[in-house]
Motif scaffolding. Structure first.
Motif, PDB file in Angstrom:
ATOM      1  N   HIS A  75       2.723   1.592  -4.616  1.00  0.00           N
ATOM      2  CA  HIS A  75       2.712   0.140  -4.489  1.00  0.00           C
ATOM      3  C   HIS A  75       1.297  -0.393  -4.369  1.00  0.00           C
ATOM      4  O   HIS A  75       0.500   0.112  -3.581  1.00  0.00           O
ATOM      5  CB  HIS A  75       3.526  -0.278  -3.260  1.00  0.00           C
ATOM      6  CG  HIS A  75       3.553  -1.752  -3.046  1.00  0.00           C
ATOM      7  ND1 HIS A  75       4.144  -2.626  -3.935  1.00  0.00           N
ATOM      8  CD2 HIS A  75       3.055  -2.518  -2.040  1.00  0.00           C
ATOM      9  CE1 HIS A  75       4.020  -3.855  -3.482  1.00  0.00           C
ATOM     10  NE2 HIS A  75       3.362  -3.825  -2.343  1.00  0.00           N
ATOM     11  N   GLU A 102      -0.307   0.926 -10.723  1.00  0.00           N
ATOM     12  CA  GLU A 102       0.758   1.643 -10.018  1.00  0.00           C
ATOM     13  C   GLU A 102       1.266   2.844 -10.810  1.00  0.00           C
ATOM     14  O   GLU A 102       1.671   3.849 -10.233  1.00  0.00           O
ATOM     15  CB  GLU A 102       1.907   0.689  -9.704  1.00  0.00           C
ATOM     16  CG  GLU A 102       1.566  -0.353  -8.641  1.00  0.00           C
ATOM     17  CD  GLU A 102       2.677  -1.353  -8.423  1.00  0.00           C
ATOM     18  OE1 GLU A 102       2.719  -1.981  -7.352  1.00  0.00           O
ATOM     19  OE2 GLU A 102       3.507  -1.525  -9.350  1.00  0.00           O
ATOM     20  N   ASP A 110      -1.154   3.307  -0.302  1.00  0.00           N
ATOM     21  CA  ASP A 110      -1.623   3.207  -1.684  1.00  0.00           C
ATOM     22  C   ASP A 110      -2.751   4.197  -1.983  1.00  0.00           C
ATOM     23  O   ASP A 110      -3.457   4.052  -2.984  1.00  0.00           O
ATOM     24  CB  ASP A 110      -2.076   1.780  -2.007  1.00  0.00           C
ATOM     25  CG  ASP A 110      -3.234   1.307  -1.123  1.00  0.00           C
ATOM     26  OD1 ASP A 110      -3.665   2.079  -0.244  1.00  0.00           O
ATOM     27  OD2 ASP A 110      -3.693   0.173  -1.309  1.00  0.00           O
TER      28      ASP A 110
END
Length: 406
Positions: free
Chosen positions: A16, A58, A176
């Motif tokens: 994400h 992503e 992330d």
């Protein structure tokens, strides 16, 4: 070198990227690039463009685009690689993730590309080191200024990335992280010289030394000048040098701006002995070379040229390059006024140029210089259409009101 975001079954993993943080990166990126063609093209449908960028990051599909390579002449002859606007958005996003960790690592006297620091802060810090070492210039002390030859072009990208991996391990704990590492790898390890667009003429590179160009760099070496990421990662690359030199015993002060660094000490011999040590350290630990023609060791009382200024006992004055460029700017705008009535764009350029130089020089002991140069050399046309305020520190347009009854 690449870190693919795939699992053992070769299916893309779902990582994400926060849309709000990517939007903040876009706003930061366009702050100083709003009127460029690429920024305006991106802004036409920025929501869709950011969504596509988010999906590429992503999924691991994002790749740096083609940079535009050109040569600038001021303040010095330099090669620049301008990344695409969407790539600059990614650079801002990436540095926003990493900067908080870097700020905890960096010493206070690393001045380049850091919030609350910069050239003015660096000059004032070094001036304070010199004042303290000399007890307000009543006792002898010495200053050593050094420079790294072809710094950006000799940064080892592989060593840099491996050091970043080691540094981030256990420190970066956000979810992330895989995206950060994938983007970081592509930003650091890419060589924009292999797939760039040349702006201007190749003859522009004629007078550029080989160690100042990515086109002549060694394999796996060189970061492009012009990217936000390059400036900050260069600070990380030289942090071991900062940590080493700032901890030298008895040192009165150490400061660095990019590849230009200064040491202050009360013992001339101590500083002289550091030159071969620093030369060997740069070569063995960082693969860099001390510039043999930019080694200055002198008494603090004799002053120091640093970051475009001259630090003298009791005052700091603009350096010869700044003064000369200000004179050239006045001459250029005087020629515009002589050639005909300047249009709105030319008037805006005059105001912006003058205020840029005056805004820089007002921080230093330069009032008499600014006043004399403007009063004796600036065209009467400009003085009739602009007034100067704040102790010769700012030009503003004269507002002419129409006579009553019209």
């Amino acid at each position: 070198m690449q870190l693919p975001l795939f699992n053992d079954s070769d299916e893309p993993c779902s990582f994400h990227v926060d849309a709000g943080e990517l939007f903040e990166a876009y706003l930061a990126c366009r702050r100083n690039k709003r009127n460029t063609r690429s920024a305006m093209a991106f802004a036409v449908d920025y929501e869709q463009n950011l969504l596509e960028l988010k999906e590429e990051m992503e999924s691991g599909r994002w790749q740096p685009g083609r940079s535009i390579a050109f040569v600038v002449k001021r303040p010095v002859l330099r090669e620049v690689f301008a990344a695409t606007f969407r790539d600059r958005v990614v650079h801002h996003w990436l540095m926003a993730r990493l900067n908080p960790l870097f700020e905890e690592l960096f010493i206070d006297d690393s001045y380049a590309c850091r919030v609350g620091k910069g050239t003015l802060y660096g000059v004032q810090r070094v001036a304070s080191f010199m004042e303290q070492a000399t007890c307000q210039y009543t006792q002898p002390a010495w200053v050593l200024r050094l420079d790294i030859e072809g710094f950006f072009m000799n940064i080892n990208r592989r060593w840099l990335f491996e050091s970043l991996l080691f540094f981030l391990d256990g420190r970066y704990i956000r979810s992330d992280l895989p995206v950060v590492l994938d983007v970081l790898c592509k930003v650091v390890c890419a060589n924009p010289a292999q797939n760039c667009i040349i702006k201007g003429n190749r003859r522009d590179w004629k007078n550029l030394p080989p160690n100042k160009s990515l086109f002549k760099s060694r394999p796996d070496c060189g970061l492009p000048i012009g990217n936000l990421s390059s400036q900050i990662l260069a600070n990380f690359y030289l942090h071991p040098l900062d940590a080493c030199l700032s901890s030298l015993p008895g040192l009165q002060g150490y400061g660095r701006y990019v590849d230009d660094f200064v040491l202050v000490h009360t013992d001339h011999k101590f500083l002289a002995c550091q030159i071969p040590f620093i030369r060997d350290y740069l070569q063995s630990e960082l693969g860099l070379r001390l510039h043999p023609k930019k080694i200055y060791l002198q008494a603090c009382a004799h002053g120091l040229k640093f970051l475009g200024t001259e630090i003298r006992p009791g005052r700091i004055v603009p350096g010869a390059r700044i003064r000369g460029n200000f004179w050239d700017s006045i001459s250029l705008h005087n020629a515009v006024a002589r050639s005909g009535v300047p249009n709105k764009l030319q008037k805006r350029r005059f105001q912006n140029s003058m205020n840029s130089y005056l805004g820089l020089m007002k921080h230093y002991a330069s009032y008499q210089f600014r006043r004399r140069l403007i009063r004796k050399n600036l065209s009467v046309y400009w003085l009739n259409h602009f007034y100067i305020s704040g102790g010769y520190s700012r030009f503003a347009a004269v507002v002419r009101r129409a006579p009553k009854g019209r």
